[in-house]
Design a protein around this motif. Structure first.
Motif, PDB file in Angstrom:
ATOM      1  N   HIS A  25       6.773  11.017  51.311  1.00  0.00           N
ATOM      2  CA  HIS A  25       5.871  10.045  50.700  1.00  0.00           C
ATOM      3  C   HIS A  25       5.631  10.562  49.497  1.00  0.00           C
ATOM      4  N   GLU A  40       1.296   2.710  41.829  1.00  0.00           N
ATOM      5  CA  GLU A  40       2.141   1.716  42.443  1.00  0.00           C
ATOM      6  C   GLU A  40       3.683   1.989  42.283  1.00  0.00           C
ATOM      7  N   HIS A  43       4.777   4.909  44.412  1.00  0.00           N
ATOM      8  CA  HIS A  43       4.786   4.111  45.692  1.00  0.00           C
ATOM      9  C   HIS A  43       6.005   3.428  45.671  1.00  0.00           C
TER      10      HIS A  43
END
Length: 80
Positions: A25, A40, A43
């Protein structure tokens, strides 16, 4: 059986792969830290990386050209 309780399930290789995949992650934050990306953008990079790994065969490698690095299905960096 009370509401919300379920019998325990054995861990399978499929459920273990979920835990291995969850480890990635912060792949983007580790490998692209000098690029000044937003939360973002990191991500989305992490999503891309995990999606690409999930499509690899067991002996496959994912090459990331901008890093000039390859990764195996477990997300570990490998020598090319």
């Amino acid at each position: 059986m009370p509401l919300g309780s379920q019998p325990l399930k054995e861990l399978t290789s499929a459920s273990l792969s979920f835990f291995i995949m969850a480890y990635h992650h912060e792949w983007s934050q580790s490998y692209l830290k000098d690029y000044r990306l937003t939360f973002e953008e990191h991500h989305m990079n992490n999503e891309w990386f995990n999606n690409m790994l999930s499509m690899l065969k067991d002996d496959g490698e994912l090459y990331v050209p901008m890093l000039e690095k390859s990764f195996n299905k477990s997300g570990e960096e490998v020598s090319s």
